[in-house]
Design a protein around this motif. Structure first.
Motif, PDB file in Angstrom:
ATOM      1  N   GLY A 406      15.217  12.150   4.347  1.00 38.49           N
ATOM      2  CA  GLY A 406      14.552  10.545   4.368  1.00 38.49           C
ATOM      3  C   GLY A 406      14.206   9.583   5.092  1.00 38.49           C
ATOM      4  N   ASN A 407      14.994   9.073   4.789  1.00 30.99           N
ATOM      5  CA  ASN A 407      14.773   7.404   6.420  1.00 30.99           C
ATOM      6  C   ASN A 407      16.077   6.453   6.587  1.00 30.99           C
ATOM      7  OD1 ASN A 407      12.005   7.156   5.965  1.00 30.99           O
ATOM      8  ND2 ASN A 407      11.645   5.548   4.477  1.00 30.99           N
ATOM      9  N   THR A 408      17.217   8.122   6.054  1.00 31.14           N
ATOM     10  CA  THR A 408      17.584   7.577   6.650  1.00 31.14           C
ATOM     11  C   THR A 408      18.399   8.219   7.813  1.00 31.14           C
ATOM     12  OG1 THR A 408      19.003   6.731   4.020  1.00 31.14           O
ATOM     13  CG2 THR A 408      20.381   7.114   5.628  1.00 31.14           C
ATOM     14  N   VAL A 409      19.292   7.278   8.468  1.00 35.37           N
ATOM     15  CA  VAL A 409      19.764   8.137   9.744  1.00 35.37           C
ATOM     16  C   VAL A 409      21.202   7.640   9.760  1.00 35.37           C
ATOM     17  CG1 VAL A 409      20.111   8.583  12.090  1.00 35.37           C
ATOM     18  CG2 VAL A 409      17.527   7.812  10.762  1.00 35.37           C
ATOM     19  N   PHE A 410      21.804   9.124   9.374  1.00 37.22           N
ATOM     20  CA  PHE A 410      23.792   9.031   9.915  1.00 37.22           C
ATOM     21  C   PHE A 410      24.623   9.433  11.221  1.00 37.22           C
ATOM     22  CE2 PHE A 410      22.176  10.472   5.426  1.00 37.22           C
ATOM     23  CZ  PHE A 410      23.552  10.093   4.510  1.00 37.22           C
ATOM     24  N   ILE A 411      24.839   8.567  11.338  1.00 39.72           N
ATOM     25  CA  ILE A 411      25.353   8.495  13.161  1.00 39.72           C
ATOM     26  C   ILE A 411      26.872   7.626  12.945  1.00 39.72           C
ATOM     27  CG2 ILE A 411      25.790   8.043  15.539  1.00 39.72           C
ATOM     28  CD1 ILE A 411      22.928   6.014  14.861  1.00 39.72           C
ATOM     29  N   ASN A 412      27.483   9.744  12.974  1.00 39.25           N
ATOM     30  CA  ASN A 412      28.651  10.102  12.429  1.00 39.25           C
ATOM     31  C   ASN A 412      29.072  10.378  13.249  1.00 39.25           C
ATOM     32  OD1 ASN A 412      27.811  10.423  10.041  1.00 39.25           O
ATOM     33  ND2 ASN A 412      27.626  12.240   9.825  1.00 39.25           N
ATOM     34  N   PHE A 413      28.787  10.657  15.169  1.00 39.50           N
ATOM     35  CA  PHE A 413      29.750  10.549  16.308  1.00 39.50           C
ATOM     36  C   PHE A 413      29.333  10.211  17.585  1.00 39.50           C
ATOM     37  CE2 PHE A 413      29.559  14.610  14.241  1.00 39.50           C
ATOM     38  CZ  PHE A 413      30.734  14.797  13.968  1.00 39.50           C
ATOM     39  N   PHE A 414      29.547   9.952  18.294  1.00 40.75           N
ATOM     40  CA  PHE A 414      28.576   8.457  19.263  1.00 40.75           C
ATOM     41  C   PHE A 414      29.047  10.006  20.763  1.00 40.75           C
ATOM     42  CE2 PHE A 414      31.218   5.293  16.989  1.00 40.75           C
ATOM     43  CZ  PHE A 414      29.828   5.221  16.098  1.00 40.75           C
ATOM     44  N   GLU A 415      27.305   9.585  21.437  1.00 41.14           N
ATOM     45  CA  GLU A 415      27.721   9.998  22.775  1.00 41.14           C
ATOM     46  C   GLU A 415      26.169   9.498  23.630  1.00 41.14           C
ATOM     47  OE1 GLU A 415      28.265  12.047  25.617  1.00 41.14           O
ATOM     48  OE2 GLU A 415      30.508  12.472  24.288  1.00 41.14           O
ATOM     49  N   ASN A 416      26.561   9.598  24.575  1.00 49.75           N
ATOM     50  CA  ASN A 416      25.600   9.174  25.109  1.00 49.75           C
ATOM     51  C   ASN A 416      24.081  10.118  25.552  1.00 49.75           C
ATOM     52  OD1 ASN A 416      26.325   6.672  27.835  1.00 49.75           O
ATOM     53  ND2 ASN A 416      28.353   8.660  28.014  1.00 49.75           N
ATOM     54  N   ASN A 417      22.311   9.667  25.366  1.00 45.98           N
ATOM     55  CA  ASN A 417      22.218  10.557  24.841  1.00 45.98           C
ATOM     56  C   ASN A 417      21.148   9.665  25.161  1.00 45.98           C
ATOM     57  OD1 ASN A 417      21.348   9.968  21.431  1.00 45.98           O
ATOM     58  ND2 ASN A 417      23.453   9.822  21.558  1.00 45.98           N
ATOM     59  N   THR A 418      19.434  10.521  24.718  1.00 43.45           N
ATOM     60  CA  THR A 418      18.166  10.213  24.507  1.00 43.45           C
ATOM     61  C   THR A 418      17.244  10.531  23.695  1.00 43.45           C
ATOM     62  OG1 THR A 418      17.887   9.160  26.323  1.00 43.45           O
ATOM     63  CG2 THR A 418      15.801   9.006  24.957  1.00 43.45           C
ATOM     64  N   ALA A 419      17.692  10.552  22.086  1.00 40.24           N
ATOM     65  CA  ALA A 419      16.929  11.047  20.755  1.00 40.24           C
ATOM     66  C   ALA A 419      15.442  10.457  20.322  1.00 40.24           C
ATOM     67  CB  ALA A 419      17.867  10.552  19.789  1.00 40.24           C
TER      68      ALA A 419
END
Length: 587
Positions: A406-419
């Motif tokens: 839905g309108n929830t974004v889970f961020i479980n890991f950290f890494e350099n990126n563009t999404a």
């Protein structure tokens, strides 16, 4: 589980605008996005990886384009493959397909390898010999698990009808004829299995109950994973009785007592979870969790690698490590239990990150904690299997960086990126910068946004983190807690920045495996296990601590520098001299 079919994805109508290349920020009033029943990783096409993970993926792709994996060399005879017909071929295709999508680099030889598949099949349309009925060859079936997975992932990426035809032929000629032969004949009694085998597994010539067996006990369940993905791709309902027969066989097997190969065991669990996602049959989830717990307690090393077999800690195998990593993430998706995310981070940094070699390939280590406090190299590279599976682990690590529901974004890991994130609320293009796991600092810059309402960011804070603080354009944000997540409800505009800061703990951690040598512990900073480069065991005082001095991690009393196991080996370090003491005990 991996996003493997349109029915398991978000279903939406994209607006097509002339000149559109990467991401469309023009609002279309008839956009519709149907919320999935599970949190879903974003598509490969919607993320651009940078930093350490990009380096690792690129190195692995480079390795998979060297001479060994080129069209003239990748197709092997039975003897050359040690009687794993199709194994190298299938794994190579799988690795190249996933690396290509995660790196945004087109492999040089993939198309030619795919073109040559039919020329290397037998007259029935699969690899190897045609076994006389009713004999089944466990290694041949296992190998075709990778053939089916490689072809399925290629088809899902390219929608190439040739590969769909190949999949269907293998289903007709190899999968369906096994119906009724699994439960009735596959040996489940430990005394009927031989506990031997080399790194690549060994095939026994004399059949047992009409099965030609492998020392990689249970490797038939690698076949099951490919069969289930082929079922999802083809929709061929004739496969269901075979799948459910093999699932019942798997559930009957006592993995520990039969000393099953942990790679096969974990791939079998991935297969069951894949089937759960396709069918919604949730009764399998407790069975999967129970066996994953068995693996963690009796088959995992102290730096989160694996024993190659239950009760036989002879070496580790990145194939199994990758299985455990992806399984942990997908178990979180199905259960909501954040302990699995923590498992996944520990596996990624200390196991996947400790087995990639300087040439981009993956190799086997000794089983830390089984008999020794040291982590050493067992073989430099398992080029016939683990190098290709490493591609899957690294590529999924890229895809797992953002998971949406839905309108929830889970961020479980950290890494350099563009999404690029497309949600019911609108669209976001976001860039992430971080030095994690070596620091507790993460910054997200919103490059483009068109949002009709706020978005909920749920950011996982592992148990080794404390004191999280977040700001939007330098102004503090109110942080809500939802278990192990911090929650930010924001409607960012183009150019705005969210900064997250947190503290990572250093400390002593007890043993993971119930069969490890007693009295030892590890030193960690955040998720990272640290070791002393030595071949002589160092005993420490009860008040010894790991501290950060400048850019170095040091034992406070002994004054010894420790280094993380998370690294890519230098070619200057010979195989035989690599030795890190990663477990310590008091004087």
């Amino acid at each position: 589980m991996n996003k493997i079919k349109p029915k398991a994805k978000y279903i939406y109508i994209r607006c097509i605008i002339a000149g559109f290349i990467a991401f469309n920020f023009n609002y279309c009033s008839n956009d519709k996005i149907t919320e999935s029943r599970l949190p879903e990783p974003i598509d490969f096409e919607d993320i651009v990886i940078k930093g350490d993970l990009f380096k690792r993926i690129s190195l692995n792709l480079q390795r998979l384009e060297e001479e060994k994996y080129q069209p003239g060399n990748v197709f092997l005879t039975n003897e050359e493959s040690n009687w794993w017909p199709g194994d190298t071929e299938g794994r190579t295709v799988l690795g190249l397909v996933l690396n290509a999508q995660s790196s945004k680099k087109q492999p040089h030889y993939l198309e030619e390898i795919i073109r040559l598949f039919p020329e290397n099949f037998n007259r029935k349309g699969y690899f190897g010999d045609i076994a006389p009925d009713p004999i089944l060859d466990e290694q041949q079936l296992s190998s075709h698990g990778w053939v089916l997975r490689g072809l399925s992932e290629y088809y899902l990426w390219k929608k190439d009808s040739r590969t769909l035809d190949m999949i269907q032929t293998i289903v007709d000629s190899l999968v369906l004829p096994t119906k009724g032969k699994h439960l009735a004949n596959y040996p489940l009694i430990p005394e009927e299995r031989k506990h031997a085998g080399e790194y690549s597994g060994t095939r026994f010539e004399n059949p047992v109950n009409n099965w030609i067996l492998s020392t990689d006990i249970g490797c038939v369940f690698i076949f099951l994973d490919g069969v289930i993905q082929a079922y999802d791709v083809t929709g061929d309902e004739r496969m269901v009785p075979v799948i459910e027969e093999m699932i019942e066989l798997y559930l009957r097997m006592d993995l520990y007592e039969i000393k099953a190969q942990t790679h096969a065991s974990l791939t079998g669990l991935r297969a069951l979870l894949r089937y759960t996602e396709i069918t919604g049959k949730k009764y399998l989830i407790p069975e999967i969790e129970k066996r994953f717990e068995l693996y963690k307690n009796h088959g995992m090393t102290e730096n989160f690698e694996n024993y190659n077999w239950f009760q036989r800690p002879q070496w580790t195998e990145p194939c199994a490590i990758v299985d455990s990593y992806t399984l942990a993430v997908d178990l979180w998706r199905h259960t909501g239990n954040t302990a699995y995310i923590q498992d996944a981070q520990l596996i990624y940094y200390n196991a996947i990150g400790a087995t990639q070699r300087h040439n981009g390939g993956f190799g086997c280590n000794t089983c830390s904690g089984a008999e020794s406090p040291f982590l050493r190299r067992s073989i430099y590279e398992a080029h016939w299997c683990c190098t290709m599976r490493g591609a899957e682990g690294l590529s999924r690590a890229a895809q797992y960086l953002y998971v949406t529901k839905g309108n929830t974004v889970f961020i479980n890991f950290f890494e350099n990126n563009t999404a690029f994130l497309e949600l019911p609320a609108g669209k976001l293009e976001v860039s992430e910068e971080t030095d994690y796991p070596f620091s507790g600092s993460v910054k997200w810059t919103f490059l483009n946004t068109i949002l009709r309402e706020p978005v909920r960011f749920k950011i996982f804070m592992p148990q080794w983190t404390t004191n999280p603080k977040a700001s939007l354009n330098g102004k503090s944000l109110n942080i809500l807690r939802d278990g192990d997540f911090i929650v930010l409800n924001v409607k960012p505009q183009k150019g705005e920045v969210i900064q997250l800061e947190f503290t990572q703990k250093t400390g002593r951690y007890g043993l993971n495996n119930k069969e490890s040598i007693e009295g030892y512990f590890s030193f960690r900073f955040g998720p990272l296990i640290f070791g002393l480069e030595t071949d002589q065991e160092l005993l420490v005082g009860e008040d010894e601590k790991l501290i950060l001095e400048g850019n170095n991690f040091v034992l406070s009393k002994a004054g010894k520098n420790l280094v993380p196991v998370f690294s890519i080996d230098s070619e200057e370090i010979p195989l035989e001299t690599y030795s890190k003491q990663i477990l310590f005990r008091n004087k």
